[in-house]
Scaffold this motif. Sequence first.
Motif, PDB file in Angstrom:
ATOM      1  N   GLU A 121       0.691  -1.269   0.061  1.00 51.47           N
ATOM      2  CA  GLU A 121       0.109   0.180  -0.129  1.00 51.47           C
ATOM      3  C   GLU A 121       0.789   1.175   0.042  1.00 51.47           C
ATOM      4  O   GLU A 121       0.269   2.283  -0.266  1.00 51.47           O
ATOM      5  N   HIS A 122       2.068   1.259   0.455  1.00 49.29           N
ATOM      6  CA  HIS A 122       2.949   2.364   0.536  1.00 49.29           C
ATOM      7  C   HIS A 122       3.762   2.396  -0.872  1.00 49.29           C
ATOM      8  O   HIS A 122       4.786   3.360  -0.962  1.00 49.29           O
ATOM      9  N   SER A 123       3.469   1.677  -1.812  1.00 50.49           N
ATOM     10  CA  SER A 123       4.249   1.766  -3.098  1.00 50.49           C
ATOM     11  C   SER A 123       3.296   2.209  -4.317  1.00 50.49           C
ATOM     12  O   SER A 123       2.072   2.129  -4.196  1.00 50.49           O
ATOM     13  N   SER A 124       4.062   2.823  -5.101  1.00 46.43           N
ATOM     14  CA  SER A 124       3.050   3.122  -6.436  1.00 46.43           C
ATOM     15  C   SER A 124       3.013   2.163  -7.312  1.00 46.43           C
ATOM     16  O   SER A 124       3.411   1.962  -8.415  1.00 46.43           O
ATOM     17  N   ILE A 125       2.236   0.899  -7.003  1.00 51.84           N
ATOM     18  CA  ILE A 125       1.838  -0.172  -7.528  1.00 51.84           C
ATOM     19  C   ILE A 125       0.591  -0.161  -7.891  1.00 51.84           C
ATOM     20  O   ILE A 125      -0.553  -0.275  -6.912  1.00 51.84           O
ATOM     21  N   LEU A 126       0.065  -0.482  -9.118  1.00 53.02           N
ATOM     22  CA  LEU A 126      -1.132  -0.605  -9.721  1.00 53.02           C
ATOM     23  C   LEU A 126      -1.643  -1.986  -9.425  1.00 53.02           C
ATOM     24  O   LEU A 126      -1.063  -2.865  -9.971  1.00 53.02           O
ATOM     25  N   THR A 127      -2.694  -2.430  -8.375  1.00 60.63           N
ATOM     26  CA  THR A 127      -2.820  -3.507  -8.059  1.00 60.63           C
ATOM     27  C   THR A 127      -4.197  -4.042  -8.898  1.00 60.63           C
ATOM     28  O   THR A 127      -5.065  -3.354  -9.000  1.00 60.63           O
ATOM     29  N   ILE A 128      -4.215  -5.255  -9.365  1.00 59.58           N
ATOM     30  CA  ILE A 128      -5.528  -5.624  -9.954  1.00 59.58           C
ATOM     31  C   ILE A 128      -5.684  -7.235  -9.954  1.00 59.58           C
ATOM     32  O   ILE A 128      -4.650  -7.998  -9.601  1.00 59.58           O
ATOM     33  N   ALA A 129      -6.737  -7.686  -9.900  1.00 53.61           N
ATOM     34  CA  ALA A 129      -7.125  -8.831  -9.507  1.00 53.61           C
ATOM     35  C   ALA A 129      -8.517  -9.277 -10.200  1.00 53.61           C
ATOM     36  O   ALA A 129      -8.946  -8.226 -11.095  1.00 53.61           O
ATOM     37  N   GLU A 130      -9.158 -10.510 -10.263  1.00 47.80           N
ATOM     38  CA  GLU A 130     -10.352 -10.954 -10.832  1.00 47.80           C
ATOM     39  C   GLU A 130     -10.902 -11.775  -9.334  1.00 47.80           C
ATOM     40  O   GLU A 130     -11.172 -12.694  -9.328  1.00 47.80           O
ATOM     41  N   ALA A 131     -11.344 -10.869  -8.263  1.00 49.05           N
ATOM     42  CA  ALA A 131     -11.658 -11.483  -7.038  1.00 49.05           C
ATOM     43  C   ALA A 131     -12.957 -10.731  -6.567  1.00 49.05           C
ATOM     44  O   ALA A 131     -12.856  -9.415  -6.671  1.00 49.05           O
ATOM     45  N   GLU A 132     -13.941 -11.309  -6.247  1.00 46.69           N
ATOM     46  CA  GLU A 132     -14.968 -10.443  -5.637  1.00 46.69           C
ATOM     47  C   GLU A 132     -14.677  -9.517  -4.217  1.00 46.69           C
ATOM     48  O   GLU A 132     -14.050 -10.230  -3.540  1.00 46.69           O
ATOM     49  N   GLY A 133     -15.141  -8.377  -4.127  1.00 45.18           N
ATOM     50  CA  GLY A 133     -14.741  -7.683  -3.188  1.00 45.18           C
ATOM     51  C   GLY A 133     -13.635  -7.037  -3.233  1.00 45.18           C
ATOM     52  O   GLY A 133     -12.922  -6.487  -2.201  1.00 45.18           O
TER      53      GLY A 133
END
Length: 209
Positions: free
Chosen positions: A143-155
């Motif tokens: 969360e303290h990094s400039s990383i675009l997080t992507i998933a395919e998970a409900e919620g």
Amino acid sequence: MNRRGRIATTSLGNGRLEICATSNRCALSGLIAGLLMVFSIGLRAQTSPYTPYQHKALYLFNFAKYTEWPKEAFADDSAPFVLGILGKDPFERDIDIIKGKTIKGRKLVPRYFRSVQEVTKCHLLFICSSEANKLPQILQAVEHSSILTIAEAEGFIEQRGMINLVAEQKTAGSQVVSFEINQAAAEKANLKLDTQLLKMARRTKANQS
């Protein structure tokens, strides 16, 4: 165009998806061509030139293309754009469809991580379904990094993930993929998402609550 956030067929005479290569002249048309795609599953899959995970790889490419990272996220002007894949890789050879392409002058390089402790020097992180039970710990770790997080998970976006791919049954034997965005989480990581990308999301979460 289908209703916002859905995918409509976009193809050229040679059967290939049109991806706009210029950032200014055709940003919107390139976004639509790159993101609005229909793919079929089951017996209908043979009619599509792309596999489901080739389509999803193209989504990742376009998400990166329409996101702005802070300058300090890169070691220098020649540093590559690193696409991290965390967990059991569902793409396998399908990632080759975007491997080596350029994003804002930087070569896209995939890097594979077995655990979140290995995640480093990464700009976009696709969190595989194998890691679904570890999402809170993973998102907290980056969360303290400039990383675009992507998933395919409900919620996923409720847990402060940034972009979630959502598959919806359209008709018997076919599937539509759309996406939802947690804009607040992206902004907290100093990432700026293009307004056109936000408009195409089926759902956008704009605050931290």
